[in-house]
Design a protein around this motif. Sequence first.
Motif, PDB file in Angstrom:
ATOM      1  N   GLY A 137      14.608  -3.638 -10.708  1.00  0.00           N
ATOM      2  CA  GLY A 137      14.505  -2.571  -9.719  1.00  0.00           C
ATOM      3  C   GLY A 137      15.829  -1.937  -9.348  1.00  0.00           C
ATOM      4  O   GLY A 137      16.890  -2.553  -9.469  1.00  0.00           O
ATOM      5  N   ASP A 138      15.753  -0.697  -8.883  1.00  0.00           N
ATOM      6  CA  ASP A 138      16.923   0.037  -8.407  1.00  0.00           C
ATOM      7  C   ASP A 138      16.952   0.074  -6.878  1.00  0.00           C
ATOM      8  O   ASP A 138      15.911  -0.042  -6.219  1.00  0.00           O
ATOM      9  CB  ASP A 138      16.910   1.478  -8.927  1.00  0.00           C
TER      10      ASP A 138
ATOM     11  N   ALA B 294       0.830  -1.211   0.000  1.00  0.00           N
ATOM     12  CA  ALA B 294       0.000   0.000   0.000  1.00  0.00           C
ATOM     13  C   ALA B 294       0.863   1.259   0.000  1.00  0.00           C
ATOM     14  O   ALA B 294       0.517   2.262  -0.638  1.00  0.00           O
ATOM     15  CB  ALA B 294      -0.925  -0.012   1.211  1.00  0.00           C
ATOM     16  N   VAL B 295       1.983   1.230   0.716  1.00  0.00           N
ATOM     17  CA  VAL B 295       2.917   2.357   0.701  1.00  0.00           C
ATOM     18  C   VAL B 295       3.546   2.489  -0.679  1.00  0.00           C
ATOM     19  O   VAL B 295       3.661   3.590  -1.235  1.00  0.00           O
ATOM     20  CB  VAL B 295       4.003   2.190   1.785  1.00  0.00           C
ATOM     21  N   ALA B 296       3.963   1.374  -1.261  1.00  0.00           N
ATOM     22  CA  ALA B 296       4.604   1.396  -2.575  1.00  0.00           C
ATOM     23  C   ALA B 296       3.689   2.011  -3.631  1.00  0.00           C
ATOM     24  O   ALA B 296       4.152   2.716  -4.539  1.00  0.00           O
ATOM     25  CB  ALA B 296       5.007  -0.021  -2.983  1.00  0.00           C
ATOM     26  N   GLU B 297       2.396   1.759  -3.506  1.00  0.00           N
ATOM     27  CA  GLU B 297       1.438   2.300  -4.471  1.00  0.00           C
ATOM     28  C   GLU B 297       1.392   3.823  -4.463  1.00  0.00           C
ATOM     29  O   GLU B 297       0.972   4.450  -5.442  1.00  0.00           O
ATOM     30  CB  GLU B 297       0.046   1.739  -4.186  1.00  0.00           C
ATOM     31  N   LYS B 298       1.862   4.429  -3.386  1.00  0.00           N
ATOM     32  CA  LYS B 298       1.885   5.893  -3.289  1.00  0.00           C
ATOM     33  C   LYS B 298       3.144   6.488  -3.922  1.00  0.00           C
ATOM     34  O   LYS B 298       3.319   7.697  -3.952  1.00  0.00           O
ATOM     35  CB  LYS B 298       1.751   6.316  -1.828  1.00  0.00           C
ATOM     36  N   GLU B 299       4.028   5.616  -4.394  1.00  0.00           N
ATOM     37  CA  GLU B 299       5.229   6.001  -5.134  1.00  0.00           C
ATOM     38  C   GLU B 299       6.129   6.963  -4.358  1.00  0.00           C
ATOM     39  O   GLU B 299       6.387   8.092  -4.786  1.00  0.00           O
ATOM     40  CB  GLU B 299       4.846   6.567  -6.505  1.00  0.00           C
TER      41      GLU B 299
ATOM     42  N   ALA C 130       5.855  -2.945  -5.780  1.00  0.00           N
ATOM     43  CA  ALA C 130       6.887  -1.899  -5.763  1.00  0.00           C
ATOM     44  C   ALA C 130       7.493  -1.708  -7.147  1.00  0.00           C
ATOM     45  O   ALA C 130       7.750  -0.578  -7.577  1.00  0.00           O
ATOM     46  CB  ALA C 130       7.966  -2.256  -4.751  1.00  0.00           C
ATOM     47  N   ALA C 131       7.706  -2.805  -7.871  1.00  0.00           N
ATOM     48  CA  ALA C 131       8.263  -2.713  -9.217  1.00  0.00           C
ATOM     49  C   ALA C 131       7.284  -2.026 -10.168  1.00  0.00           C
ATOM     50  O   ALA C 131       7.683  -1.194 -10.998  1.00  0.00           O
ATOM     51  CB  ALA C 131       8.617  -4.104  -9.728  1.00  0.00           C
ATOM     52  N   GLU C 132       6.014  -2.344 -10.035  1.00  0.00           N
ATOM     53  CA  GLU C 132       4.989  -1.733 -10.894  1.00  0.00           C
ATOM     54  C   GLU C 132       4.927  -0.220 -10.706  1.00  0.00           C
ATOM     55  O   GLU C 132       4.582   0.509 -11.645  1.00  0.00           O
ATOM     56  CB  GLU C 132       3.622  -2.345 -10.578  1.00  0.00           C
TER      57      GLU C 132
ATOM     58  N   ALA D 144       5.771 -15.702  -0.372  1.00  0.00           N
ATOM     59  CA  ALA D 144       4.735 -15.292  -1.318  1.00  0.00           C
ATOM     60  C   ALA D 144       4.242 -13.883  -1.015  1.00  0.00           C
ATOM     61  O   ALA D 144       4.039 -13.066  -1.931  1.00  0.00           O
ATOM     62  CB  ALA D 144       3.570 -16.278  -1.279  1.00  0.00           C
ATOM     63  N   ALA D 145       4.057 -13.571   0.272  1.00  0.00           N
ATOM     64  CA  ALA D 145       3.602 -12.229   0.656  1.00  0.00           C
ATOM     65  C   ALA D 145       4.648 -11.179   0.302  1.00  0.00           C
ATOM     66  O   ALA D 145       4.324 -10.095  -0.207  1.00  0.00           O
ATOM     67  CB  ALA D 145       3.289 -12.190   2.147  1.00  0.00           C
ATOM     68  N   ALA D 146       5.919 -11.505   0.553  1.00  0.00           N
ATOM     69  CA  ALA D 146       6.998 -10.569   0.230  1.00  0.00           C
ATOM     70  C   ALA D 146       7.098 -10.363  -1.273  1.00  0.00           C
ATOM     71  O   ALA D 146       7.255  -9.227  -1.756  1.00  0.00           O
ATOM     72  CB  ALA D 146       8.314 -11.079   0.794  1.00  0.00           C
ATOM     73  N   SER D 147       6.995 -11.449  -2.035  1.00  0.00           N
ATOM     74  CA  SER D 147       7.098 -11.346  -3.494  1.00  0.00           C
ATOM     75  C   SER D 147       5.966 -10.504  -4.077  1.00  0.00           C
ATOM     76  O   SER D 147       6.170  -9.716  -5.006  1.00  0.00           O
ATOM     77  CB  SER D 147       7.079 -12.740  -4.119  1.00  0.00           C
ATOM     78  N   LYS D 148       4.775 -10.671  -3.534  1.00  0.00           N
ATOM     79  CA  LYS D 148       3.628  -9.887  -4.015  1.00  0.00           C
ATOM     80  C   LYS D 148       3.856  -8.392  -3.796  1.00  0.00           C
ATOM     81  O   LYS D 148       3.611  -7.568  -4.691  1.00  0.00           O
ATOM     82  CB  LYS D 148       2.362 -10.339  -3.307  1.00  0.00           C
ATOM     83  N   ALA D 149       4.364  -8.044  -2.601  1.00  0.00           N
ATOM     84  CA  ALA D 149       4.649  -6.632  -2.317  1.00  0.00           C
ATOM     85  C   ALA D 149       5.788  -6.121  -3.193  1.00  0.00           C
ATOM     86  O   ALA D 149       5.772  -4.973  -3.654  1.00  0.00           O
ATOM     87  CB  ALA D 149       4.997  -6.465  -0.838  1.00  0.00           C
ATOM     88  N   LEU D 150       6.761  -6.980  -3.449  1.00  0.00           N
ATOM     89  CA  LEU D 150       7.897  -6.592  -4.281  1.00  0.00           C
ATOM     90  C   LEU D 150       7.438  -6.279  -5.707  1.00  0.00           C
ATOM     91  O   LEU D 150       7.874  -5.293  -6.313  1.00  0.00           O
ATOM     92  CB  LEU D 150       8.926  -7.726  -4.283  1.00  0.00           C
ATOM     93  N   LYS D 151       6.529  -7.082  -6.232  1.00  0.00           N
ATOM     94  CA  LYS D 151       6.011  -6.839  -7.580  1.00  0.00           C
ATOM     95  C   LYS D 151       5.210  -5.543  -7.634  1.00  0.00           C
ATOM     96  O   LYS D 151       5.271  -4.808  -8.628  1.00  0.00           O
ATOM     97  CB  LYS D 151       5.163  -8.026  -8.021  1.00  0.00           C
TER      98      LYS D 151
END
Length: 275
Positions: A229-230, A149-154, A192-194, A183-190
């Motif tokens: 990702g960077d 949710a944080v990642a979605e705020k860019e 963040a990449a998006e 699986a939960a970490a990977s979902k959040a990571l994806k």
Amino acid sequence: MANEYLLSSVHVHTKLCDGKNTPEELAVTAWKQGLKTLGFSGHSHTPHDIEYCMTQARTQLYRAQIAKLKERYAGKLDILCGLEWDLLSDDNPADYDYWIGSAHYVKGPRTGKYYEIDWRESDLAACIREDFDGDGLAVAEAYFANVAAVAEKEPTILGHFDLIKKLNADNRFFDENDERYTAAASKALKTAAEHHCVLEVNTGAAFRGFRKEYFPSPALLKEWLALGGDVIITSDAHDAKALTFSFEEAADQLRGLGYERVMVMGKDGLVPAAL
């Protein structure tokens, strides 16, 4: 210039939240160490009276003190006024030079309590026991949902991606190799990449003796590289002694994982630097 990442420290806390030093003490230390950029990132105010966050009054003082330091060190050290913004924060990150988006809390679905998952082992234990039926992995899943949710705020930088592991040395509360965790970490990571996030490689838990490895774990960093990702190296410094703690070791780890560059924060924002 080589090793530019050694000259910029931008995840830094002061006495105005939960750090040990004043902004002036940190600026003096950074200047004496030859840094080019010092970025302050105080914990943003939340309406839930979280003890290590700045109050609204301290936030104003924080901004005023850093503004004076910017003038005082002009031409000698680039000082930035940043913010570590949490999903629960009510401050506006757009009012700052940059912001680190982080998740520090999990809300209990049963009690409605906000638990600080990185502060005290007793709090994390209570969260698992009282709100998640003793299922530590369920807390980890809730945490990574907050990270997404944080990642979605860019944010400018996505903070300590797997902070949930800070108090989990030796898998005390949950198994970090369990499929549910990964699986939960990977979902959040994806997610963040998006949203084109920059992940910090955060050495803070190692400095304070909580974990030997950094945030994120090497496995997550390999996955992040595969996603294109960077990263940026930070110390999450709560002490002037930690401004560039283990930056060279973190860079060595990144090279070993296949990274060829890191991002570096300066007065003009994030720029790439060769490893």
